[in-house]
Design a protein around this motif. Structure first.
Motif, PDB file in Angstrom:
ATOM      1  N   ALA A 130       0.872  -1.174   0.000  1.00 19.08           N
ATOM      2  CA  ALA A 130       0.000   0.000   0.000  1.00 19.08           C
ATOM      3  C   ALA A 130       0.908   1.222   0.000  1.00 19.08           C
ATOM      4  O   ALA A 130       1.692   1.405   0.927  1.00 19.08           O
ATOM      5  CB  ALA A 130      -0.896  -0.012   1.234  1.00 19.08           C
ATOM      6  N   ASP A 151      -7.329   5.096  -4.046  1.00 17.85           N
ATOM      7  CA  ASP A 151      -7.126   5.815  -2.789  1.00 17.85           C
ATOM      8  C   ASP A 151      -7.441   4.825  -1.673  1.00 17.85           C
ATOM      9  O   ASP A 151      -8.571   4.334  -1.576  1.00 17.85           O
ATOM     10  CB  ASP A 151      -8.060   7.036  -2.723  1.00 17.85           C
ATOM     11  CG  ASP A 151      -7.759   7.869  -1.480  1.00 17.85           C
ATOM     12  OD1 ASP A 151      -7.303   7.314  -0.460  1.00 17.85           O
ATOM     13  OD2 ASP A 151      -7.988   9.091  -1.538  1.00 17.85           O
ATOM     14  N   ILE A 152      -6.467   4.556  -0.853  1.00 19.11           N
ATOM     15  CA  ILE A 152      -6.623   3.486   0.129  1.00 19.11           C
ATOM     16  C   ILE A 152      -7.644   3.843   1.211  1.00 19.11           C
ATOM     17  O   ILE A 152      -8.191   2.963   1.880  1.00 19.11           O
ATOM     18  CB  ILE A 152      -5.229   3.085   0.673  1.00 19.11           C
ATOM     19  CG1 ILE A 152      -4.540   2.302  -0.444  1.00 19.11           C
ATOM     20  CG2 ILE A 152      -5.289   2.248   1.944  1.00 19.11           C
ATOM     21  CD1 ILE A 152      -3.074   2.242  -0.371  1.00 19.11           C
ATOM     22  N   LYS A 153      -7.971   5.120   1.344  1.00 25.08           N
ATOM     23  CA  LYS A 153      -9.040   5.510   2.280  1.00 25.08           C
ATOM     24  C   LYS A 153     -10.395   4.985   1.824  1.00 25.08           C
ATOM     25  O   LYS A 153     -11.317   4.849   2.613  1.00 25.08           O
ATOM     26  CB  LYS A 153      -9.150   7.044   2.358  1.00 25.08           C
ATOM     27  CG  LYS A 153      -7.923   7.746   2.871  1.00 25.08           C
ATOM     28  CD  LYS A 153      -8.216   9.195   3.235  1.00 25.08           C
ATOM     29  CE  LYS A 153      -8.541  10.118   2.075  1.00 25.08           C
ATOM     30  NZ  LYS A 153      -7.480  10.253   1.077  1.00 25.08           N
ATOM     31  N   HIS A 200       2.232  -1.403   4.816  1.00 19.88           N
ATOM     32  CA  HIS A 200       1.491  -0.143   4.738  1.00 19.88           C
ATOM     33  C   HIS A 200       2.446   1.063   4.711  1.00 19.88           C
ATOM     34  O   HIS A 200       2.855   1.575   5.746  1.00 19.88           O
ATOM     35  CB  HIS A 200       0.541  -0.069   5.937  1.00 19.88           C
ATOM     36  CG  HIS A 200      -0.248   1.187   6.024  1.00 19.88           C
ATOM     37  ND1 HIS A 200      -0.400   2.060   4.967  1.00 19.88           N
ATOM     38  CD2 HIS A 200      -0.951   1.739   7.061  1.00 19.88           C
ATOM     39  CE1 HIS A 200      -1.146   3.087   5.353  1.00 19.88           C
ATOM     40  NE2 HIS A 200      -1.479   2.904   6.613  1.00 19.88           N
ATOM     41  N   ALA A 202       1.486   3.723   2.786  1.00 19.90           N
ATOM     42  CA  ALA A 202       0.675   4.812   2.231  1.00 19.90           C
ATOM     43  C   ALA A 202       0.389   5.892   3.257  1.00 19.90           C
ATOM     44  O   ALA A 202      -0.533   5.776   4.059  1.00 19.90           O
ATOM     45  CB  ALA A 202      -0.644   4.255   1.683  1.00 19.90           C
ATOM     46  N   ASN A 216      -5.804  11.372   6.144  1.00 21.95           N
ATOM     47  CA  ASN A 216      -5.169  10.445   5.193  1.00 21.95           C
ATOM     48  C   ASN A 216      -4.470   9.298   5.922  1.00 21.95           C
ATOM     49  O   ASN A 216      -4.664   8.124   5.592  1.00 21.95           O
ATOM     50  CB  ASN A 216      -4.160  11.174   4.306  1.00 21.95           C
ATOM     51  CG  ASN A 216      -3.685  10.297   3.155  1.00 21.95           C
ATOM     52  OD1 ASN A 216      -4.423  10.052   2.202  1.00 21.95           O
ATOM     53  ND2 ASN A 216      -2.478   9.768   3.264  1.00 21.95           N
ATOM     54  N   THR A 265      -6.265   5.573   5.983  1.00 22.03           N
ATOM     55  CA  THR A 265      -5.674   4.501   5.176  1.00 22.03           C
ATOM     56  C   THR A 265      -5.442   3.271   6.064  1.00 22.03           C
ATOM     57  O   THR A 265      -5.696   2.132   5.650  1.00 22.03           O
ATOM     58  CB  THR A 265      -4.328   4.933   4.538  1.00 22.03           C
ATOM     59  OG1 THR A 265      -3.498   5.516   5.549  1.00 22.03           O
ATOM     60  CG2 THR A 265      -4.532   5.924   3.410  1.00 22.03           C
TER      61      THR A 265
END
Ligand code: NAD
Ligand code: WQD
Length: 339
Positions: free
Chosen positions: A7, A59-61, A80, A82, A100, A104
């Motif tokens: 990610a 977008d990992i969110k 992770h 990101a 953010n 995430t």
């Protein structure tokens, strides 16, 4: 063969880690929204390794979109990376950073839970040792008081991950506390490519060297250190990437929560960085001394014994290697990934 989801894998540390994981026989899947990177970085990883990399622009969110990645791939572990990472920007835009970086993490944990992925390695930072702890930092020290929202996001995410692992005994978490990653892959094909004016020392030095910036300002020369400038534990990004491979080998075989410092254990001052860069590359770095930068600690360096004892990992590259490889990347790519 295990599959590792990276990610934020198109970024500086993620791209180098992708190379080392692929070279060690792992399959990698990259998920990134390219907010601080570009698809070209992944292409370069493919060039270096000769393997194609499955990539998702996401977008990992966005938990719903992220789910696609988990549905389409059998993920064995997540790394992770990101996050937003500019300290100064985090002071100006704290909500952006909390949103953010925390979201995430939560979205990844939710998807991992839903699709029974039980291994998470997290990009933490030496910044979590805060202002109170004495150097060298050891992993059992309590997290300290950070001087900026970026640092607090790391403290909070470590806590969130520890709590998640406490609640789910099958979930394993490794928190990797990076010190100061610099350098680039020896091919010169991938490296650090900051947007705008670099915040960090080495990219700034490299941009002065290549003529993109006129001069470096060294922030403060009246610190209580041997030469009056701050000292940091600079680590070659390829050594750091190899630390991730060791952490993956470890987490796939062990359960629980572990924290590892990833540093060399040896601090260098800002002046030593400039001197070594000049000697290693033959390029002069025009520099002046300026005021201290708010929030800077005089010294930050690791005790790196635990990573050696438990993971069998230690750094191999010298400061000269870090400078040479930075210059190799920067001089071959004066504008970063932009042609
Ligand atoms: P980077 O900015 O190069 O990489 C981060 C990647 O995450 C980028 O490709 C970016 O586009 C991506 N990203 C950010 N938010 C995203 C989102 N919402 N969805 C999808 N992708 C997203 O930074 P890096 O230097 O490679 O750092 C990686 C991680 O390591 C970060 O979490 C950073 O905080 C941490 N870290 C870095 C350092 C350092 O000095 N570089 C030190 C300690 C910790
Ligand atoms: C190193 C030294 C500066 C720029 C930051 C984050 C940390 C971690 C790594 C990232 C300091 C001096 C710098 C310049 C200078 N996180 N300097 N002139 O501050 O140790 O760590 O990056 O994700 O959380 O805080 O690294 O590279 O910014 O600075 O004199 O133009 O270089 O004062 O002593 P730092 P840095």
């Amino acid at each position: 063969m295990s599959t590792i989801l990276l990610a934020g894998g198109a970024g500086y540390i993620g791209s180098h880690t992708a190379v080392e994981l692929i070279n060690s026989g792992y399959d990698v899947v990259v998920a990134d929204n390219y907010s601080n990177s570009c698809p070209e970085a992944v292409k370069r990883v493919e060039e270096i390794t000769g393997k194609s990399v499955k990539t998702y622009e996401v977008d990992i969110k966005d938990t719903e979109k992220l789910e696609t990645v988990f549905i389409e791939n059998k993920i064995d572990a997540v790394i992770h990376f990101a996050g937003l990472k500019a300290v100064g920007e985090s002071v100006e835009k704290p909500v952006l950073y909390y949103r953010n970086n925390i979201d995430t993490t939560l979205a990844l944990l939710e998807c991992m839970n839903k699709y029974s992925v039980k291994n998470m390695i997290f990009s933490s930072s030496a910044t979590v040792y805060g202002e109170e702890n004495p150097v060298p930092y050891t992993e059992q020290m309590k997290r300290g008081t950070c001087t900026n929202p970026y640092g607090w996001t790391k403290v909070m995410m470590e806590q969130i991950l520890e709590d998640a692992a406490k609640a789910d005994k099958e979930l394993s978490v490794v928190l990797l506390r990076y010190f100061n990653p610099i350098g680039a892959h020896e091919s010169g094909k991938i490296g650090e490519d900051p947007q705008g004016i670099p915040n960090n020392l080495m990219p700034y030095v490299a941009q002065v060297a290549v003529g993109r910036r006129e001069k470096l300002t060294i922030f403060g020369k009246d610190y209580d250190t041997p030469d009056g400038t701050c000292r940091r534990d600079y680590i070659h990004v390829v050594d750091l990437a190899k630390g991730h491979v060791k952490a993956i080998d470890y987490i796939l075989k062990n359960n629980g929560v572990e924290i590892f410092n990833l540093g060399t254990g040896t601090p260098y001052s800002v002046t030593e960085i400039v001197d070594t860069f000049e000697k290693a590359t033959g390029v002069k770095i025009n520099h002046v001394y300026g005021d201290r930068r708010a929030g800077d600690l005089p010294e930050s360096y690791a005790n790196a014994d635990k990573a050696l004892a438990v993971l069998g990992w230690k750094t191999e590259k010298t400061l000269e290697d870090m400078c040479k490889d930075t210059w190799n990347w920067q001089s071959n790519n004066p504008n970063g990934y932009k042609k």
